[in-house]
Design an enzyme around this catalytic site. Structure first.
Site, PDB file in Angstrom:
ATOM      1  N   SER A 151       0.818  -1.212   0.000  1.00 53.60           N
ATOM      2  CA  SER A 151       0.000   0.000   0.000  1.00 53.60           C
ATOM      3  C   SER A 151       0.850   1.260   0.000  1.00 53.60           C
ATOM      4  CB  SER A 151      -0.927  -0.002   1.218  1.00 53.60           C
ATOM      5  OG  SER A 151      -1.788  -1.118   1.185  1.00 53.60           O
ATOM      6  N   HIS A 166       0.189   4.738   3.941  1.00 54.98           N
ATOM      7  CA  HIS A 166      -0.447   5.357   2.777  1.00 54.98           C
ATOM      8  C   HIS A 166      -0.010   6.806   2.639  1.00 54.98           C
ATOM      9  CE1 HIS A 166      -4.027   2.313   3.128  1.00 54.98           C
ATOM     10  NE2 HIS A 166      -2.868   1.728   2.846  1.00 54.98           N
TER      11      HIS A 166
END
Length: 279
Positions: A194, A254
């Protein structure tokens, strides 16, 4: 070959002579008499001689064939040049296969040593910051990452090339894991691509910034998605407590992955190129 034709033929009608004298009467009827051959000057001569030069239509046909062959060869050459100049996109497929292969080895074939590639915040090993970006906890986790990796990784590779794609993937993924290790508690285990995915989000938007209307449209489409996801990650990262621990989603990775991607593009744009030195 010479053909001579006699085209004249005459019917001669001599005068009719009737005789009624005596015991017998007779009548002279017209007769057909062949005319004498015309003089040689009146002959019609039809000559058929093979021409020494090929017919103009044949020359034109041959020339058209040669021209069409030359045109087809030129078209083939142009197509080959286009294929040669076009960048081949291979790196993103190797990254996808590597992520998929690690998942199969971990969850399908139950290879035990794959667990050692996770990033354990309590006792991290240096290579785990890299290998954890290729490991995933579940199929849904892997599926979403593969989808966005293909979209944004392919865009980055088309613009910057195969080597740059691998550099951006590894640096943003490692940077996201490093920030996660510094911020999150020591009982956390980090896995997943991610952080690298969000890094490629940001890079794909920034490398396409141009005054071309097509590039502007791409930036608007990609940018609104990236900004929305980054803001969600930022809001979730502000709640590092019990609620965040229950989510099992590393929003710190993220957000940090996207910021590292922006930093890398800024760093590369600030480095003078060789053409600038020549000027």
């Amino acid at each position: 070959m010479m053909i001579q034709l006699h085209l004249q033929q005459k019917l001669r009608f001599p005068p009719v002579v009737k005789s009624h004298g005596g015991a017998h009467s007779f009548k002279l009827m017209p007769t057909v008499v062949a005319a004498s051959p015309p003089p040689p000057s009146k002959f019609i001569r039809l000559s058929f001689k093979p021409s020494a030069k090929p017919h103009a239509s044949r020359l034109l046909l041959c020339r058209m064939n040669r021209d069409s062959d030359m045109i087809s060869q030129l078209e083939i050459g142009k197509a080959n040049e286009k294929r040669g100049s076009h960048k081949q996109v291979n790196g993103i497929f190797w990254i996808l296969l590597l992520n998929l292969g690690m998942y199969l080895a971990d969850h399908v074939f139950k290879v035990s040593w794959i667990k050692t590639l996770y990033l354990y915040h309590s006792q991290p090993v240096w290579y785990q910051f890299i290998t954890a970006t290729f490991c995933h906890a579940s199929w849904s986790h892997l599926s979403s990452n593969l989808f966005f990796l293909y979209i944004f990784g392919k865009l980055v590779e088309e613009e910057e090339g195969n080597f740059a794609l691998w550099i951006f993937y590894i640096l943003t993924g490692v940077g996201a894991n490093l920030v996660s290790w510094l911020v999150l508690p020591r009982n956390v285990v980090s896995i997943g691509a991610s952080g690298a995915v969000f890094g490629l989000f940001a890079v794909s938007v920034l490398v396409k910034m141009s005054w071309d209307w097509r590039k502007i449209l791409e930036v608007l489409i990609l940018g609104q998605f990236v900004v929305e996801k980054v803001m969600e990650a930022a809001q979730a990262s502000a709640n590092i407590g019990g609620g965040y621990a229950m989510q099992n989603v590393n929003h710190i990775a993220h957000l940090s992955g996207a910021l590292i991607g922006v930093f890398l593009i800024w760093l590369l744009s600030s480095v003078p190129s060789s053409t600038d030195d020549i000027k």
